[in-house]
Scaffold this motif. Sequence first.
Motif, PDB file in Angstrom:
ATOM      1  N   PHE A   1       1.026  -0.877  -0.084  1.00  0.00           N
ATOM      2  CA  PHE A   1       0.068  -0.242   0.124  1.00  0.00           C
ATOM      3  C   PHE A   1       0.538   1.170   0.146  1.00  0.00           C
ATOM      4  CE2 PHE A   1      -0.066   2.008   4.372  1.00  0.00           C
ATOM      5  CZ  PHE A   1       0.267   0.871   5.157  1.00  0.00           C
TER       6      PHE A   1
ATOM      7  N   VAL B   1      -4.202   0.717  -2.172  1.00  0.00           N
ATOM      8  CA  VAL B   1      -3.758  -0.414  -1.796  1.00  0.00           C
ATOM      9  C   VAL B   1      -3.835  -1.776  -3.446  1.00  0.00           C
ATOM     10  CG1 VAL B   1      -4.435  -3.050  -0.630  1.00  0.00           C
ATOM     11  CG2 VAL B   1      -5.367  -0.637   0.107  1.00  0.00           C
TER      12      VAL B   1
ATOM     13  N   LYS C   1       5.887  -0.630   1.811  1.00  0.00           N
ATOM     14  CA  LYS C   1       4.639  -1.168   2.681  1.00  0.00           C
ATOM     15  C   LYS C   1       4.005  -1.948   2.240  1.00  0.00           C
ATOM     16  CE  LYS C   1       2.789   2.840   3.656  1.00  0.00           C
ATOM     17  NZ  LYS C   1       2.981   4.030   5.250  1.00  0.00           N
ATOM     18  N   HIS C   2       4.047  -3.092   2.761  1.00  0.00           N
ATOM     19  CA  HIS C   2       3.630  -4.528   3.014  1.00  0.00           C
ATOM     20  C   HIS C   2       2.016  -3.991   3.937  1.00  0.00           C
ATOM     21  CE1 HIS C   2       5.696  -6.267   5.812  1.00  0.00           C
ATOM     22  NE2 HIS C   2       6.595  -5.988   5.434  1.00  0.00           N
ATOM     23  N   LEU C   3       1.322  -5.383   3.474  1.00  0.00           N
ATOM     24  CA  LEU C   3       0.006  -4.973   4.540  1.00  0.00           C
ATOM     25  C   LEU C   3       0.281  -6.146   5.446  1.00  0.00           C
ATOM     26  CD1 LEU C   3      -2.590  -6.131   1.677  1.00  0.00           C
ATOM     27  CD2 LEU C   3      -1.642  -3.984   1.995  1.00  0.00           C
TER      28      LEU C   3
ATOM     29  N   HIS D   1      -6.873  -4.746   4.949  1.00  0.00           N
ATOM     30  CA  HIS D   1      -5.603  -3.697   5.139  1.00  0.00           C
ATOM     31  C   HIS D   1      -4.331  -3.818   6.184  1.00  0.00           C
ATOM     32  CE1 HIS D   1      -7.756  -0.718   2.759  1.00  0.00           C
ATOM     33  NE2 HIS D   1      -8.368  -1.473   3.510  1.00  0.00           N
TER      34      HIS D   1
ATOM     35  N   LEU E   1       3.231 -13.881   3.575  1.00  0.00           N
ATOM     36  CA  LEU E   1       3.905 -13.215   3.071  1.00  0.00           C
ATOM     37  C   LEU E   1       5.457 -14.040   2.909  1.00  0.00           C
ATOM     38  CD1 LEU E   1       3.435 -11.177   0.719  1.00  0.00           C
ATOM     39  CD2 LEU E   1       4.532  -9.223   2.033  1.00  0.00           C
TER      40      LEU E   1
END
Lengths: 272, 272
Positions: free
Chosen positions: A28, A84, A140-142, B22, B145
Amino acid sequence: MGRRLVNGVDGGGIAADDRGLHYGDGLFETMAAVGGRVRNFALHMARLTESCRRLRFPPPDIELLETECRHAIGEQSSGVVKLVLTRGPGPRGYRPPAEPSVTRVITASAARPALAAPEALTVRLCDTRLGQNPALAGMKHLYRLEQVMACSEWSDPAVGEGLMLSTDGRLVSGTAANLFVVRDGRLETPVIRDCGVAGVMRQVVLHAAHDLGITSAERDMGLEALTTSTEVFLTNAVAGIRPVRVLVGHGEWPLGPVTLRLIERLAATGEA
Amino acid sequence: MGRRLVNGVDGGGIAADDRGLHYGDGLFETMAAVGGRVRNFALHMARLTESCRRLRFPPPDIELLETECRHAIGEQSSGVVKLVLTRGPGPRGYRPPAEPSVTRVITASAARPALAAPEALTVRLCDTRLGQNPALAGMKHLYRLEQVMACSEWSDPAVGEGLMLSTDGRLVSGTAANLFVVRDGRLETPVIRDCGVAGVMRQVVLHAAHDLGITSAERDMGLEALTTSTEVFLTNAVAGIRPVRVLVGHGEWPLGPVTLRLIERLAATGEA
């Protein structure tokens, strides 16, 4: 402001098999919008593109994203735009699909009420720490569960942010901000090697410091770095530079000359 | 099999502001269904309840979840049921809402085709490592991830799983399985202290070993532990015990007596 587009559709929902939901398999960007345009858009897209490469996502369609951001923001409006990108829907199993159908969610909202006046920003030190993994650092991963847990540690509205250490005890960042200190007139910020986000505003500030002839360094720092600092501030894409006045139980700092020069510089260039 | 319920509604979608999407602010359980019922349901719910406590979620409504799981599975059916719980929709910002409206997604699917025959399971060692954070270790939170990246390292269908090390070089688990080795007739599994999932089948196997009089230990182990192991196997809730025959480039093991006794035991008790 206040519009949300899911894959270009106003007010859409997310498929229940989206990999962003199931695995945190996405990225994001949280961006400031000023007068209908995203501030520092190229820098946000550069980070997003590089992160897509690292996660083996298809490269983002930047033209499409820019169009949709403008559409979500609306003419001449200002506020916050959150983008996102996920690897989209897929069957159960961690292995990414060979041809992912990327999901994009763009949410524009009015700017939140101003935080406490800059000179009064009070922060605390969080107990929750940031796990370390060089393979994911900078992006900026979730996965923001550490930040969620850190933010749930306090409820005092006088405390505007929380500082986070890495699991090995280095000072890394705020929950939603990068950290800078000034020591002996020199600007220093924690190196983003194995945790933390390589913030766009962090990059803007480092460039501005260079342009102003302020020496800067990215380095490892522990809590003790704060005791020898004469100025401390936080940065993020939405709020720009926020001077830290108090770190509860650890120190107090005045609004100092280096911070002021940087704030004035970014105001002049329109970067914050 | 094949039904998905979102908050009890057949085929529903996810709100685009869901915190699971998010922030990875949620948990999941992947469970085997046999004859219309979830196997080891109480153990899955015990882990989920404890994880909800750690994340400050409301305690899960286990009766409701059981009813919905059965509804999703269908009468007498067998397969896999995945339950996702998130902290639900919310405004932008990491801080959790004081009164979250938890989202639940229950997906039932037919069992995947059987993996390679147990005696032939080949695994590889992944380059992607698991970041360490005691505050999150053990839970099945939505941040997967690292596992996604690990699974994208290989495409050879002959390789059925990947083993993962922690960032400090300890052997932790498969991407979707816990790891056991047998050394000097003793069963050993990596301790889940700062990364990895405290698997339900791992717990079942440790209990079964105790019942069978097999000594077991949870301990730190490096790759070198494998070279002195006489048996190696992986466990998860869906596949039960899968003997590892080959770790590419590192070793080969026969299907040994301890593994066989455990497989027979769990078949007899219906736990796997």
